[in-house]
Design a protein around this motif. Sequence first.
Motif, PDB file in Angstrom:
ATOM      1  N   ILE A 341      -3.847   9.863  -6.492  1.00 42.53           N
ATOM      2  CA  ILE A 341      -2.864  11.012  -6.218  1.00 42.53           C
ATOM      3  C   ILE A 341      -2.057  10.941  -5.261  1.00 42.53           C
ATOM      4  O   ILE A 341      -0.644  11.014  -5.130  1.00 42.53           O
ATOM      5  N   ALA A 342      -2.725  10.972  -3.575  1.00 42.26           N
ATOM      6  CA  ALA A 342      -2.259  10.656  -2.872  1.00 42.26           C
ATOM      7  C   ALA A 342      -0.841   9.684  -2.625  1.00 42.26           C
ATOM      8  O   ALA A 342      -0.218   9.823  -1.924  1.00 42.26           O
ATOM      9  N   GLU A 346       3.478  10.280  -3.104  1.00 43.41           N
ATOM     10  CA  GLU A 346       3.804   9.411  -1.142  1.00 43.41           C
ATOM     11  C   GLU A 346       4.978   8.006  -1.766  1.00 43.41           C
ATOM     12  O   GLU A 346       6.124   8.005  -1.605  1.00 43.41           O
ATOM     13  N   ASN A 347       4.750   7.790  -3.292  1.00 44.95           N
ATOM     14  CA  ASN A 347       5.874   6.971  -3.782  1.00 44.95           C
ATOM     15  C   ASN A 347       5.835   7.178  -4.766  1.00 44.95           C
ATOM     16  O   ASN A 347       5.937   6.085  -6.218  1.00 44.95           O
ATOM     17  N   HIS A 366       6.251  -0.192 -11.207  1.00 42.42           N
ATOM     18  CA  HIS A 366       7.910  -0.507 -11.872  1.00 42.42           C
ATOM     19  C   HIS A 366       8.083  -1.349 -11.554  1.00 42.42           C
ATOM     20  O   HIS A 366       8.643  -3.281 -12.386  1.00 42.42           O
ATOM     21  N   ASP A 367       8.373  -2.757 -10.337  1.00 42.84           N
ATOM     22  CA  ASP A 367       7.893  -3.653  -9.570  1.00 42.84           C
ATOM     23  C   ASP A 367       6.629  -4.990  -9.883  1.00 42.84           C
ATOM     24  O   ASP A 367       5.987  -4.206  -9.461  1.00 42.84           O
ATOM     25  N   ALA A 416      -3.559   2.656   0.793  1.00 40.69           N
ATOM     26  CA  ALA A 416      -2.550   3.675   0.894  1.00 40.69           C
ATOM     27  C   ALA A 416      -1.617   3.031   2.046  1.00 40.69           C
ATOM     28  O   ALA A 416      -0.171   2.698   1.689  1.00 40.69           O
ATOM     29  N   ARG A 417      -2.017   2.017   3.093  1.00 43.05           N
ATOM     30  CA  ARG A 417      -0.989   1.284   3.905  1.00 43.05           C
ATOM     31  C   ARG A 417      -0.257   0.652   4.055  1.00 43.05           C
ATOM     32  O   ARG A 417       0.445  -0.654   3.776  1.00 43.05           O
ATOM     33  N   ALA A 418      -1.277  -0.302   2.816  1.00 45.88           N
ATOM     34  CA  ALA A 418      -0.735  -1.767   2.478  1.00 45.88           C
ATOM     35  C   ALA A 418       0.332  -1.704   1.010  1.00 45.88           C
ATOM     36  O   ALA A 418       1.439  -2.110   1.422  1.00 45.88           O
ATOM     37  N   VAL A 419       0.183  -0.389   0.077  1.00 42.89           N
ATOM     38  CA  VAL A 419       1.409  -0.142  -0.254  1.00 42.89           C
ATOM     39  C   VAL A 419       2.590   0.369   0.032  1.00 42.89           C
ATOM     40  O   VAL A 419       4.137  -0.092   0.126  1.00 42.89           O
TER      41      VAL A 419
END
Length: 423
Positions: A341-342, A346-347, A366-367, A416-419
Amino acid sequence: MTITQPDLSVFETLESEVRSYCRGWPAVFDRAHGSRMYDEDGHEYLDFFAGAGSLNYGHNNPVLKRALIDYLERDGVTHGLDMSTTAKRAFLESFQNYVLRPRDLPYKVMFPGPTGTNAVESALKLARKVKGREAIVSFTNAFHGMSLGSLAVTGNAFKRAGAGIPLVHGTPMPFDNYFDGQVPDFLWFERLLEDQGSGLNKPAAVIVETVQGEGGINVARPEWLRALADLCERQDMLLIVDDIQMGCGRTGAFFSFEEAGITPDIVTVSKSISGYGLPMALTLFKPELDVWEPGEHNGTFRGNNPAFVTATATLEAYWADGSAMEKQTRSRGEQVEQAMIAIAEENLADVKEYRGRGLVWGMEFHDKERAGRIARRAFELGLLIETSGPESEVVKLLPALTITPDELDEGLTVLARAVRETA
Protein backbone atom coordinates in the motif's frame (compact mmCIF):
# COMPACT_ATOMS: atom_id res chain seq x y z
CA MET A 1 26.53 -3.47 -1.72
CA THR A 2 29.62 -3.73 -3.94
CA ILE A 3 29.69 -6.94 -5.97
CA THR A 4 32.84 -8.12 -7.68
CA GLN A 5 32.42 -9.89 -10.99
CA PRO A 6 32.29 -13.63 -10.20
CA ASP A 7 33.93 -16.27 -12.34
CA LEU A 8 31.04 -17.59 -14.41
CA SER A 9 33.15 -19.04 -17.23
CA VAL A 10 32.34 -22.72 -16.71
CA PHE A 11 28.60 -21.98 -16.57
CA GLU A 12 28.73 -19.81 -19.68
CA THR A 13 30.85 -22.20 -21.75
CA LEU A 14 29.59 -25.60 -20.64
CA GLU A 15 26.04 -25.15 -19.37
CA SER A 16 23.16 -24.87 -21.83
CA GLU A 17 21.72 -21.54 -22.94
CA VAL A 18 18.42 -22.67 -21.38
CA ARG A 19 19.54 -21.51 -17.93
CA SER A 20 17.44 -18.59 -16.70
CA TYR A 21 17.42 -17.60 -13.01
CA CYS A 22 21.20 -17.31 -12.94
CA ARG A 23 21.07 -14.62 -15.64
CA GLY A 24 19.12 -12.31 -13.34
CA TRP A 25 21.29 -13.14 -10.35
CA PRO A 26 24.92 -13.16 -11.62
CA ALA A 27 26.50 -14.56 -8.46
CA VAL A 28 27.95 -17.93 -7.47
CA PHE A 29 26.03 -18.92 -4.38
CA ASP A 30 27.83 -20.98 -1.78
CA ARG A 31 25.82 -21.13 1.47
CA ALA A 32 22.27 -20.55 2.64
CA HIS A 33 20.51 -20.48 5.97
CA GLY A 34 16.99 -19.42 6.84
CA SER A 35 16.02 -16.53 4.57
CA ARG A 36 19.56 -15.62 3.56
CA MET A 37 21.93 -16.78 0.85
CA TYR A 38 25.66 -16.05 0.57
CA ASP A 39 27.84 -16.03 -2.51
CA GLU A 40 31.37 -17.37 -2.55
CA ASP A 41 32.75 -13.88 -1.96
CA GLY A 42 30.74 -13.60 1.25
CA HIS A 43 28.05 -11.19 0.04
CA GLU A 44 24.70 -11.67 1.75
CA TYR A 45 21.32 -11.75 0.01
CA LEU A 46 17.87 -11.75 1.57
CA ASP A 47 15.82 -14.37 -0.25
CA PHE A 48 12.28 -13.36 -1.24
CA PHE A 49 11.99 -16.21 -3.77
CA ALA A 50 12.44 -19.34 -1.61
CA GLY A 51 13.32 -21.71 -4.42
CA ALA A 52 10.20 -20.72 -6.38
CA GLY A 53 8.19 -21.82 -3.36
CA SER A 54 10.16 -24.99 -2.63
CA LEU A 55 11.68 -23.59 0.56
CA ASN A 56 8.65 -22.49 2.56
CA TYR A 57 10.56 -23.23 5.78
CA GLY A 58 13.80 -21.54 4.73
CA HIS A 59 17.19 -22.79 3.65
CA ASN A 60 18.75 -25.57 5.71
CA ASN A 61 16.06 -25.42 8.36
CA PRO A 62 17.86 -26.82 11.44
CA VAL A 63 14.97 -29.06 12.55
CA LEU A 64 14.68 -30.66 9.13
CA LYS A 65 18.44 -30.85 8.63
CA ARG A 66 18.87 -32.71 11.92
CA ALA A 67 16.24 -35.28 10.93
CA LEU A 68 17.90 -35.79 7.55
CA ILE A 69 21.42 -36.12 8.93
CA ASP A 70 20.29 -38.61 11.58
CA TYR A 71 18.53 -40.70 8.91
CA LEU A 72 21.53 -40.74 6.59
CA GLU A 73 23.98 -41.50 9.40
CA ARG A 74 22.06 -44.63 10.31
CA ASP A 75 22.14 -45.76 6.66
CA GLY A 76 18.43 -45.27 6.12
CA VAL A 77 17.16 -46.25 2.67
CA THR A 78 17.75 -43.42 0.19
CA HIS A 79 16.30 -44.92 -2.99
CA GLY A 80 13.35 -47.26 -2.77
CA LEU A 81 11.28 -47.07 -5.98
CA ASP A 82 7.76 -47.55 -4.60
CA MET A 83 8.78 -50.13 -2.03
CA SER A 84 7.38 -49.92 1.48
CA THR A 85 9.93 -48.27 3.75
CA THR A 86 10.06 -46.95 7.29
CA ALA A 87 10.46 -43.40 5.98
CA LYS A 88 7.45 -43.68 3.67
CA ARG A 89 5.28 -45.13 6.43
CA ALA A 90 6.20 -42.30 8.79
CA PHE A 91 5.35 -39.70 6.16
CA LEU A 92 2.01 -41.27 5.24
CA GLU A 93 0.99 -41.53 8.89
CA SER A 94 1.98 -37.92 9.59
CA PHE A 95 0.27 -36.65 6.45
CA GLN A 96 -2.91 -38.47 7.41
CA ASN A 97 -2.82 -37.32 11.05
CA TYR A 98 -1.78 -33.70 10.57
CA VAL A 99 -3.16 -32.78 7.14
CA LEU A 100 -5.91 -35.03 5.80
CA ARG A 101 -7.80 -36.10 8.91
CA PRO A 102 -8.10 -32.64 10.56
CA ARG A 103 -9.55 -31.29 7.30
CA ASP A 104 -11.83 -34.28 6.75
CA LEU A 105 -10.22 -34.94 3.38
CA PRO A 106 -10.64 -38.51 2.11
CA TYR A 107 -7.77 -38.57 -0.36
CA LYS A 108 -5.66 -41.51 -1.45
CA VAL A 109 -1.96 -40.57 -1.84
CA MET A 110 0.02 -41.30 -4.99
CA PHE A 111 3.75 -40.73 -5.44
CA PRO A 112 3.91 -39.96 -9.18
CA GLY A 113 7.56 -38.91 -9.50
CA PRO A 114 9.54 -36.18 -7.79
CA THR A 115 8.43 -33.02 -9.60
CA GLY A 116 5.33 -30.91 -9.97
CA THR A 117 4.88 -31.70 -13.63
CA ASN A 118 4.94 -35.43 -12.76
CA ALA A 119 2.01 -34.81 -10.44
CA VAL A 120 0.10 -32.88 -13.09
CA GLU A 121 0.74 -35.50 -15.78
CA SER A 122 -0.58 -38.25 -13.51
CA ALA A 123 -3.62 -36.15 -12.58
CA LEU A 124 -4.50 -35.59 -16.25
CA LYS A 125 -3.98 -39.28 -17.09
CA LEU A 126 -6.15 -40.37 -14.18
CA ALA A 127 -8.96 -37.96 -15.07
CA ARG A 128 -8.99 -39.21 -18.66
CA LYS A 129 -8.92 -42.82 -17.51
CA VAL A 130 -11.81 -42.32 -15.07
CA LYS A 131 -14.05 -40.34 -17.42
CA GLY A 132 -13.09 -41.97 -20.71
CA ARG A 133 -12.66 -38.55 -22.36
CA GLU A 134 -9.54 -36.75 -23.54
CA ALA A 135 -10.36 -33.02 -23.28
CA ILE A 136 -9.10 -30.94 -20.34
CA VAL A 137 -10.13 -27.36 -19.62
CA SER A 138 -7.54 -24.98 -18.15
CA PHE A 139 -7.48 -21.21 -17.70
CA THR A 140 -5.89 -18.15 -19.24
CA ASN A 141 -2.41 -17.42 -17.82
CA ALA A 142 -2.22 -20.86 -16.17
CA PHE A 143 1.09 -22.61 -15.56
CA HIS A 144 1.13 -26.34 -14.85
CA GLY A 145 4.55 -27.58 -15.94
CA MET A 146 6.97 -28.05 -18.82
CA SER A 147 6.37 -31.65 -19.93
CA LEU A 148 4.01 -32.04 -22.86
CA GLY A 149 0.77 -32.86 -21.05
CA SER A 150 1.31 -30.14 -18.47
CA LEU A 151 2.37 -27.69 -21.16
CA ALA A 152 -0.85 -28.35 -23.09
CA VAL A 153 -2.80 -26.85 -20.17
CA THR A 154 -0.34 -23.96 -19.67
CA GLY A 155 -1.18 -20.55 -21.09
CA ASN A 156 2.19 -18.86 -21.64
CA ALA A 157 2.89 -18.61 -25.38
CA PHE A 158 6.68 -18.56 -24.96
CA LYS A 159 6.71 -21.75 -22.91
CA ARG A 160 4.20 -23.48 -25.18
CA ALA A 161 6.32 -22.68 -28.22
CA GLY A 162 9.17 -24.72 -26.80
CA ALA A 163 7.19 -27.95 -27.22
CA GLY A 164 7.95 -28.19 -30.94
CA ILE A 165 4.74 -30.13 -31.60
CA PRO A 166 1.03 -29.28 -31.44
CA LEU A 167 -0.29 -29.15 -27.89
CA VAL A 168 -3.72 -30.69 -28.10
CA HIS A 169 -6.68 -31.91 -26.00
CA GLY A 170 -6.65 -28.76 -23.87
CA THR A 171 -9.06 -25.81 -24.04
CA PRO A 172 -8.47 -22.51 -22.19
CA MET A 173 -11.25 -20.61 -20.47
CA PRO A 174 -11.15 -17.13 -18.85
CA PHE A 175 -9.69 -17.07 -15.34
CA ASP A 176 -11.41 -15.06 -12.62
CA ASN A 177 -11.67 -11.35 -13.54
CA TYR A 178 -10.14 -11.92 -16.99
CA PHE A 179 -12.76 -9.51 -18.38
CA ASP A 180 -12.42 -7.05 -15.47
CA GLY A 181 -15.79 -8.04 -14.04
CA GLN A 182 -17.71 -7.12 -17.21
CA VAL A 183 -18.77 -10.70 -18.03
CA PRO A 184 -20.64 -13.02 -15.64
CA ASP A 185 -18.51 -15.88 -14.32
CA PHE A 186 -18.46 -18.98 -16.56
CA LEU A 187 -20.98 -17.54 -19.05
CA TRP A 188 -18.86 -18.60 -22.03
CA PHE A 189 -17.76 -21.92 -20.50
CA GLU A 190 -21.27 -23.05 -19.57
CA ARG A 191 -22.73 -21.95 -22.90
CA LEU A 192 -20.14 -24.08 -24.74
CA LEU A 193 -20.86 -27.09 -22.54
CA GLU A 194 -24.60 -26.91 -23.14
CA ASP A 195 -24.53 -26.08 -26.87
CA GLN A 196 -24.27 -29.23 -28.97
CA GLY A 197 -22.93 -27.11 -31.80
CA SER A 198 -20.12 -25.41 -29.84
CA GLY A 199 -17.36 -27.76 -30.96
CA LEU A 200 -16.12 -28.26 -27.40
CA ASN A 201 -15.50 -31.92 -26.65
CA LYS A 202 -16.95 -32.90 -23.28
CA PRO A 203 -14.04 -32.38 -20.86
CA ALA A 204 -12.83 -35.07 -18.49
CA ALA A 205 -11.63 -32.45 -16.03
CA VAL A 206 -10.91 -28.82 -15.29
CA ILE A 207 -7.51 -27.89 -13.84
CA VAL A 208 -7.04 -24.63 -11.94
CA GLU A 209 -4.65 -22.74 -9.66
CA THR A 210 -6.33 -20.79 -6.87
CA VAL A 211 -3.56 -18.21 -7.23
CA GLN A 212 -1.71 -18.12 -10.53
CA GLY A 213 1.92 -17.71 -9.54
CA GLU A 214 3.76 -17.74 -12.85
CA GLY A 215 0.75 -16.12 -14.52
CA GLY A 216 1.13 -12.87 -12.56
CA ILE A 217 -0.18 -13.51 -9.00
CA ASN A 218 -3.79 -13.63 -10.18
CA VAL A 219 -5.97 -14.44 -7.16
CA ALA A 220 -9.24 -16.31 -7.67
CA ARG A 221 -12.09 -15.23 -5.42
CA PRO A 222 -13.52 -17.92 -3.13
CA GLU A 223 -16.97 -17.47 -4.70
CA TRP A 224 -15.48 -18.00 -8.18
CA LEU A 225 -13.84 -21.23 -7.03
CA ARG A 226 -17.07 -22.42 -5.44
CA ALA A 227 -18.98 -21.68 -8.65
CA LEU A 228 -16.35 -23.60 -10.62
CA ALA A 229 -16.64 -26.60 -8.29
CA ASP A 230 -20.43 -26.49 -8.67
CA LEU A 231 -20.16 -26.30 -12.46
CA CYS A 232 -17.84 -29.31 -12.53
CA GLU A 233 -20.24 -31.34 -10.42
CA ARG A 234 -23.27 -30.42 -12.54
CA GLN A 235 -21.46 -31.13 -15.79
CA ASP A 236 -19.81 -34.41 -14.71
CA MET A 237 -16.24 -33.06 -14.90
CA LEU A 238 -13.50 -33.69 -12.36
CA LEU A 239 -11.99 -30.68 -10.61
CA ILE A 240 -8.20 -30.70 -10.34
CA VAL A 241 -6.57 -28.05 -8.13
CA ASP A 242 -2.88 -27.52 -8.89
CA ASP A 243 -1.49 -26.64 -5.45
CA ILE A 244 2.14 -27.17 -6.37
CA GLN A 245 3.30 -23.62 -5.62
CA MET A 246 0.39 -22.32 -3.53
CA GLY A 247 -0.03 -25.34 -1.25
CA CYS A 248 1.95 -26.34 1.85
CA GLY A 249 0.84 -23.19 3.66
CA ARG A 250 1.83 -20.57 1.10
CA THR A 251 -1.56 -18.80 1.17
CA GLY A 252 -2.15 -19.46 4.88
CA ALA A 253 -4.04 -22.75 5.15
CA PHE A 254 -2.15 -25.92 4.25
CA PHE A 255 -4.13 -26.21 0.99
CA SER A 256 -4.93 -23.02 -0.87
CA PHE A 257 -8.48 -24.18 -1.68
CA GLU A 258 -9.52 -24.45 1.97
CA GLU A 259 -10.63 -20.81 2.15
CA ALA A 260 -13.17 -21.46 -0.62
CA GLY A 261 -14.65 -24.43 1.24
CA ILE A 262 -14.34 -26.81 -1.71
CA THR A 263 -13.05 -30.38 -1.94
CA PRO A 264 -11.39 -30.95 -5.33
CA ASP A 265 -11.52 -34.41 -6.87
CA ILE A 266 -7.75 -34.36 -7.50
CA VAL A 267 -4.99 -32.19 -5.97
CA THR A 268 -1.38 -31.93 -7.10
CA VAL A 269 1.27 -31.09 -4.50
CA SER A 270 5.05 -30.66 -4.82
CA LYS A 271 7.66 -27.94 -4.19
CA SER A 272 7.53 -27.49 -0.38
CA ILE A 273 5.99 -30.84 0.53
CA SER A 274 9.48 -32.16 1.39
CA GLY A 275 10.12 -28.97 3.35
CA TYR A 276 13.82 -28.99 2.53
CA GLY A 277 13.91 -28.43 -1.20
CA LEU A 278 14.32 -32.15 -1.92
CA PRO A 279 12.37 -33.37 -4.97
CA MET A 280 9.01 -34.84 -4.00
CA ALA A 281 5.47 -34.72 -5.36
CA LEU A 282 2.04 -36.10 -4.50
CA THR A 283 -1.13 -36.62 -6.47
CA LEU A 284 -4.12 -36.78 -4.13
CA PHE A 285 -7.53 -38.04 -5.24
CA LYS A 286 -10.84 -39.26 -3.90
CA PRO A 287 -10.83 -43.04 -3.23
CA GLU A 288 -13.41 -43.84 -5.91
CA LEU A 289 -11.02 -42.45 -8.52
CA ASP A 290 -8.27 -44.92 -7.64
CA VAL A 291 -8.65 -47.03 -10.77
CA TRP A 292 -4.94 -47.40 -11.58
CA GLU A 293 -3.55 -50.80 -12.51
CA PRO A 294 -0.30 -51.61 -10.63
CA GLY A 295 2.60 -49.87 -12.38
CA GLU A 296 0.34 -48.04 -14.85
CA HIS A 297 1.99 -44.76 -13.90
CA ASN A 298 5.56 -45.48 -12.92
CA GLY A 299 8.82 -43.70 -12.12
CA THR A 300 12.27 -44.56 -10.80
CA PHE A 301 12.47 -41.70 -8.31
CA ARG A 302 9.03 -41.93 -6.69
CA GLY A 303 10.66 -43.26 -3.54
CA ASN A 304 12.87 -40.34 -2.52
CA ASN A 305 13.16 -41.45 1.09
CA PRO A 306 15.30 -38.52 2.31
CA ALA A 307 12.43 -36.28 1.13
CA PHE A 308 9.97 -38.42 3.09
CA VAL A 309 12.12 -37.88 6.20
CA THR A 310 12.22 -34.09 5.91
CA ALA A 311 8.54 -33.97 4.92
CA THR A 312 7.61 -35.87 8.08
CA ALA A 313 9.76 -33.58 10.21
CA THR A 314 8.10 -30.56 8.56
CA LEU A 315 4.60 -31.76 9.32
CA GLU A 316 5.48 -32.55 12.93
CA ALA A 317 7.28 -29.24 13.48
CA TYR A 318 4.89 -26.86 11.71
CA TRP A 319 1.48 -28.47 11.20
CA ALA A 320 0.88 -30.78 14.18
CA ASP A 321 -0.39 -27.97 16.42
CA GLY A 322 -3.29 -26.90 14.25
CA SER A 323 -3.51 -23.30 13.06
CA ALA A 324 -0.35 -21.64 14.44
CA MET A 325 1.51 -21.70 11.12
CA GLU A 326 -1.54 -20.46 9.25
CA LYS A 327 -2.00 -17.53 11.64
CA GLN A 328 1.66 -16.56 11.38
CA THR A 329 1.56 -16.63 7.58
CA ARG A 330 -1.55 -14.46 7.49
CA SER A 331 0.10 -11.99 9.88
CA ARG A 332 3.22 -11.81 7.72
CA GLY A 333 0.98 -11.36 4.69
CA GLU A 334 -0.70 -8.34 6.30
CA GLN A 335 2.77 -6.92 6.87
CA VAL A 336 3.55 -7.29 3.16
CA GLU A 337 0.21 -5.78 2.17
CA GLN A 338 0.84 -2.66 4.25
CA ALA A 339 4.21 -2.20 2.53
CA MET A 340 2.54 -2.69 -0.87
CA ILE A 341 0.00 0.00 0.00
CA ALA A 342 2.79 2.42 0.94
CA ILE A 343 4.76 1.71 -2.25
CA ALA A 344 1.63 2.14 -4.39
CA GLU A 345 0.77 5.45 -2.71
CA GLU A 346 4.32 6.70 -3.31
CA ASN A 347 4.18 5.66 -6.98
CA LEU A 348 0.55 6.33 -7.85
CA ALA A 349 1.21 7.01 -11.52
CA ASP A 350 3.27 3.87 -12.07
CA VAL A 351 1.70 1.06 -10.01
CA LYS A 352 -1.20 -0.58 -11.83
CA GLU A 353 -2.18 -3.02 -9.07
CA TYR A 354 -0.89 -5.09 -6.15
CA ARG A 355 -2.47 -8.39 -5.16
CA GLY A 356 -1.84 -11.52 -3.16
CA ARG A 357 -2.79 -13.92 -0.37
CA GLY A 358 -0.80 -15.13 2.60
CA LEU A 359 2.86 -14.86 1.64
CA VAL A 360 2.57 -14.64 -2.13
CA TRP A 361 2.29 -11.11 -3.50
CA GLY A 362 2.70 -9.33 -6.77
CA MET A 363 2.91 -5.71 -7.90
CA GLU A 364 2.08 -4.88 -11.49
CA PHE A 365 3.28 -1.74 -13.27
CA HIS A 366 1.89 0.15 -16.25
CA ASP A 367 5.38 0.07 -17.76
CA LYS A 368 5.75 -3.66 -18.45
CA GLU A 369 9.56 -3.48 -18.33
CA ARG A 370 9.62 -1.83 -14.92
CA ALA A 371 9.37 -5.10 -12.97
CA GLY A 372 12.54 -6.44 -14.57
CA ARG A 373 14.44 -3.27 -13.72
CA ILE A 374 13.21 -3.45 -10.13
CA ALA A 375 14.33 -7.07 -9.78
CA ARG A 376 17.79 -6.20 -11.12
CA ARG A 377 18.15 -3.22 -8.79
CA ALA A 378 16.93 -5.29 -5.84
CA PHE A 379 19.66 -7.85 -6.57
CA GLU A 380 22.26 -5.10 -6.53
CA LEU A 381 20.89 -4.06 -3.13
CA GLY A 382 21.04 -7.62 -1.78
CA LEU A 383 17.45 -8.81 -2.27
CA LEU A 384 16.43 -11.78 -4.43
CA ILE A 385 13.04 -11.29 -6.12
CA GLU A 386 11.65 -12.51 -9.43
CA THR A 387 9.09 -11.38 -11.97
CA SER A 388 6.01 -13.16 -13.27
CA GLY A 389 3.17 -12.62 -15.71
CA PRO A 390 2.98 -13.24 -19.47
CA GLU A 391 5.29 -10.29 -20.13
CA SER A 392 7.23 -10.44 -16.84
CA GLU A 393 5.35 -7.31 -15.83
CA VAL A 394 4.74 -8.28 -12.20
CA VAL A 395 7.23 -8.16 -9.32
CA LYS A 396 6.73 -11.41 -7.41
CA LEU A 397 7.34 -11.83 -3.67
CA LEU A 398 7.60 -15.38 -2.32
CA PRO A 399 9.50 -15.25 0.99
CA ALA A 400 9.83 -18.23 3.32
CA LEU A 401 6.93 -18.73 5.70
CA THR A 402 9.46 -18.79 8.54
CA ILE A 403 10.86 -15.34 7.75
CA THR A 404 10.98 -13.04 10.78
CA PRO A 405 9.07 -9.73 10.88
CA ASP A 406 12.40 -7.87 10.94
CA GLU A 407 13.70 -9.71 7.88
CA LEU A 408 10.43 -9.04 6.10
CA ASP A 409 10.66 -5.33 6.92
CA GLU A 410 14.26 -5.29 5.73
CA GLY A 411 13.37 -6.81 2.38
CA LEU A 412 10.31 -4.64 1.89
CA THR A 413 12.41 -1.54 2.57
CA VAL A 414 14.85 -2.66 -0.12
CA LEU A 415 11.96 -3.30 -2.49
CA ALA A 416 10.59 0.20 -1.92
CA ARG A 417 14.03 1.63 -2.63
CA ALA A 418 14.36 -0.43 -5.82
CA VAL A 419 10.97 0.81 -7.02
CA ARG A 420 11.95 4.38 -6.23
CA GLU A 421 15.32 4.13 -7.99
CA THR A 422 13.94 2.62 -11.21
CA ALA A 423 11.26 5.24 -11.83
